[in-house]
Scaffold this motif. Structure first.
Motif, PDB file in Angstrom:
ATOM      1  N   VAL A  62     -40.377  79.843 -31.074  1.00  0.00           N
ATOM      2  CA  VAL A  62     -39.841  80.550 -32.238  1.00  0.00           C
ATOM      3  C   VAL A  62     -38.549  79.853 -32.663  1.00  0.00           C
ATOM      4  N   PHE A  63     -38.462  79.524 -33.949  1.00  0.00           N
ATOM      5  CA  PHE A  63     -37.251  78.872 -34.430  1.00  0.00           C
ATOM      6  C   PHE A  63     -36.874  79.424 -35.799  1.00  0.00           C
ATOM      7  N   THR A  64     -35.634  79.176 -36.195  1.00  0.00           N
ATOM      8  CA  THR A  64     -35.161  79.568 -37.512  1.00  0.00           C
ATOM      9  C   THR A  64     -34.370  78.430 -38.140  1.00  0.00           C
ATOM     10  N   LEU A  65     -34.293  78.448 -39.459  1.00  0.00           N
ATOM     11  CA  LEU A  65     -33.475  77.488 -40.196  1.00  0.00           C
ATOM     12  C   LEU A  65     -32.201  78.203 -40.633  1.00  0.00           C
ATOM     13  N   ASP A  66     -31.073  77.767 -40.092  1.00  0.00           N
ATOM     14  CA  ASP A  66     -29.798  78.351 -40.502  1.00  0.00           C
ATOM     15  C   ASP A  66     -29.225  77.484 -41.616  1.00  0.00           C
ATOM     16  N   THR A  67     -29.419  77.907 -42.851  1.00  0.00           N
ATOM     17  CA  THR A  67     -29.010  77.108 -44.009  1.00  0.00           C
ATOM     18  C   THR A  67     -27.509  77.086 -44.219  1.00  0.00           C
ATOM     19  N   GLY A  68     -26.804  78.021 -43.584  1.00  0.00           N
ATOM     20  CA  GLY A  68     -25.367  78.139 -43.798  1.00  0.00           C
ATOM     21  C   GLY A  68     -25.020  79.034 -44.976  1.00  0.00           C
ATOM     22  N   GLU A  86     -34.591  89.706 -25.810  1.00  0.00           N
ATOM     23  CA  GLU A  86     -34.008  88.846 -24.781  1.00  0.00           C
ATOM     24  C   GLU A  86     -34.811  87.559 -24.605  1.00  0.00           C
ATOM     25  N   LYS A  87     -35.205  86.983 -25.726  1.00  0.00           N
ATOM     26  CA  LYS A  87     -35.939  85.724 -25.737  1.00  0.00           C
ATOM     27  C   LYS A  87     -35.192  84.743 -26.648  1.00  0.00           C
ATOM     28  N   PRO A  88     -35.291  83.453 -26.372  1.00  0.00           N
ATOM     29  CA  PRO A  88     -34.556  82.476 -27.179  1.00  0.00           C
ATOM     30  C   PRO A  88     -35.200  82.203 -28.535  1.00  0.00           C
ATOM     31  N   ILE A  89     -34.355  81.958 -29.515  1.00  0.00           N
ATOM     32  CA  ILE A  89     -34.791  81.517 -30.841  1.00  0.00           C
ATOM     33  C   ILE A  89     -34.058  80.210 -31.131  1.00  0.00           C
ATOM     34  N   GLU A  90     -34.817  79.145 -31.300  1.00  0.00           N
ATOM     35  CA  GLU A  90     -34.196  77.850 -31.563  1.00  0.00           C
ATOM     36  C   GLU A  90     -33.638  77.805 -32.988  1.00  0.00           C
ATOM     37  N   VAL A  91     -32.624  76.979 -33.175  1.00  0.00           N
ATOM     38  CA  VAL A  91     -31.932  76.900 -34.464  1.00  0.00           C
ATOM     39  C   VAL A  91     -31.918  75.463 -34.966  1.00  0.00           C
ATOM     40  N   PHE A  92     -32.276  75.302 -36.246  1.00  0.00           N
ATOM     41  CA  PHE A  92     -32.188  74.007 -36.900  1.00  0.00           C
ATOM     42  C   PHE A  92     -31.320  74.177 -38.145  1.00  0.00           C
ATOM     43  N   ALA A  93     -30.284  73.354 -38.251  1.00  0.00           N
ATOM     44  CA  ALA A  93     -29.327  73.441 -39.354  1.00  0.00           C
ATOM     45  C   ALA A  93     -29.331  72.131 -40.140  1.00  0.00           C
ATOM     46  N   PRO A  94     -28.873  72.169 -41.384  1.00  0.00           N
ATOM     47  CA  PRO A  94     -28.806  70.932 -42.170  1.00  0.00           C
ATOM     48  C   PRO A  94     -27.754  69.985 -41.607  1.00  0.00           C
ATOM     49  N   HIS A  95     -27.926  68.713 -41.885  1.00  0.00           N
ATOM     50  CA  HIS A  95     -26.939  67.733 -41.462  1.00  0.00           C
ATOM     51  C   HIS A  95     -25.638  67.962 -42.239  1.00  0.00           C
ATOM     52  N   SER A  96     -24.538  68.059 -41.530  1.00  0.00           N
ATOM     53  CA  SER A  96     -23.260  68.359 -42.167  1.00  0.00           C
ATOM     54  C   SER A  96     -22.854  67.281 -43.172  1.00  0.00           C
ATOM     55  N   ALA A  97     -23.169  66.029 -42.881  1.00  0.00           N
ATOM     56  CA  ALA A  97     -22.791  64.950 -43.795  1.00  0.00           C
ATOM     57  C   ALA A  97     -23.488  65.096 -45.142  1.00  0.00           C
ATOM     58  N   ALA A  98     -24.743  65.542 -45.134  1.00  0.00           N
ATOM     59  CA  ALA A  98     -25.487  65.727 -46.383  1.00  0.00           C
ATOM     60  C   ALA A  98     -24.903  66.879 -47.194  1.00  0.00           C
ATOM     61  N   ILE A  99     -24.520  67.951 -46.512  1.00  0.00           N
ATOM     62  CA  ILE A  99     -23.904  69.097 -47.198  1.00  0.00           C
ATOM     63  C   ILE A  99     -22.558  68.691 -47.785  1.00  0.00           C
ATOM     64  N   GLU A 100     -21.788  67.971 -47.022  1.00  0.00           N
ATOM     65  CA  GLU A 100     -20.466  67.545 -47.492  1.00  0.00           C
ATOM     66  C   GLU A 100     -20.577  66.658 -48.725  1.00  0.00           C
ATOM     67  N   GLU A 101     -21.535  65.735 -48.720  1.00  0.00           N
ATOM     68  CA  GLU A 101     -21.697  64.826 -49.852  1.00  0.00           C
ATOM     69  C   GLU A 101     -22.195  65.564 -51.088  1.00  0.00           C
ATOM     70  N   LEU A 102     -23.156  66.477 -50.909  1.00  0.00           N
ATOM     71  CA  LEU A 102     -23.647  67.254 -52.047  1.00  0.00           C
ATOM     72  C   LEU A 102     -22.531  68.085 -52.660  1.00  0.00           C
ATOM     73  N   THR A 103     -21.755  68.728 -51.831  1.00  0.00           N
ATOM     74  CA  THR A 103     -20.671  69.571 -52.320  1.00  0.00           C
ATOM     75  C   THR A 103     -19.569  68.735 -52.975  1.00  0.00           C
ATOM     76  N   ARG A 104     -19.299  67.563 -52.420  1.00  0.00           N
ATOM     77  CA  ARG A 104     -18.288  66.675 -53.010  1.00  0.00           C
ATOM     78  C   ARG A 104     -18.699  66.241 -54.409  1.00  0.00           C
ATOM     79  N   GLN A 105     -19.974  65.924 -54.579  1.00  0.00           N
ATOM     80  CA  GLN A 105     -20.446  65.402 -55.856  1.00  0.00           C
ATOM     81  C   GLN A 105     -20.681  66.501 -56.900  1.00  0.00           C
TER      82      GLN A 105
END
Length: 252
Positions: A62-68, A86-105
């Motif tokens: 079981v996993f989730t996408l944490d978009t921020g 009481e079971k684990p849920i894996e987390v996948f987040a966007p690459h911070s560099a991609a978010i930073e560049e999109l927001t900068r532009q």
């Protein structure tokens, strides 16, 4: 000799309608050991599938996408789910560099300006992390239901996802919203409080609103766009046609 993965969709389409949701999940776990993943966004449908996986201790990741950009209510539901099962849920987040560049532009809210900008944001925050999450998997389990939109009514409970090169299965495909609500209440499943405020499809906070009575289930997602464009790129592949019927021996 093992059958090609794509060819097994026909067998699933034949046998899954005869199975309950836990039977469906157990069948997948048995036939594709260690290669079945379920993605949750902590909406009602996903909470029900999570319940079936965890309560039956099925070997399904079981996993989730944490978009921020999720709602605080979604994070609260996430935490309650961890406490409940009481079971684990894996987390996948966007690459911070991609978010930073999109927001900068383009700033923090470029997705309101055009469909292209919105899809760019979805790709960074959701599509690319999902690709990482599904790498080397054979089956992707989702909470899609036919009732959710006209586009999803054309789908099947089992499909071939050519984009990710795996089988996609929707165990709740024929369930209604009322059936989901009743099941969650009867089983004490943590439910996102946004559902009580008119939210049926819950995504990122800037891109999701409550719907009015009678509106389409997807009307609250990217409400400023034409209805025909309302997919983020996670569920856009069409069902594979012309599958070889010889593979309809799976349960044997």
């Amino acid at each position: 000799m093992a059958l090609p993965l794509e060819s097994q969709v026909a067998a699933l389409r034949r046998y899954l309608p005869e199975c309950s949701v836990p039977e469906t999940l157990a069948l997948l776990a048995d036939h594709f050991p260690g290669r079945v993943s379920f993605s949750t966004s902590f909406g009602l449908e996903d909470q029900i599938i999570t319940h079936f996986i965890f309560e039956n201790e099925l070997p399904i990741r079981v996993f989730t996408l944490d978009t921020g950009r999720n709602f605080q209510e979604t994070y609260s539901t996430w935490n309650k789910t961890l406490l409940r099962y009481e079971k684990p849920i894996e987390v996948f987040a966007p690459h911070s560099a991609a978010i930073e560049e999109l927001t900068r532009q383009k700033g923090p809210n470029s997705f309101y300006e055009s469909i292209e900008n919105r899809k760019e944001c979805c790709n960074i925050r959701k599509v690319e992390p999902l690709s990482r999450a599904l790498a080397d998997q054979q089956v992707w389990v989702t909470g899609i239901r036919a009732e959710q939109s006209a586009n999803r009514q054309t789908m099947h409970p089992a499909e071939w996802d050519a984009g990710h090169n795996l089988i996609k299965v929707h165990p709740l495909f024929d369930w209604t919203w009322a059936e989901c609500e009743a099941f969650a209440q009867a089983n004490g499943i943590p439910v996102n409080p946004l559902h009580q405020k008119g939210f049926v499809s819950i995504g990122c906070a800037p891109c999701t609103r409550a719907i009015a009575p009678g509106e389409d289930f997807r009307a609250g997602r990217w409400w400023w766009e034409d209805a025909a464009a309302k997919e983020c790129g996670l569920h856009t592949t069409t069902a594979h046609q012309g599958l070889d019927p010889v593979v309809e021996r799976m349960p044997g």
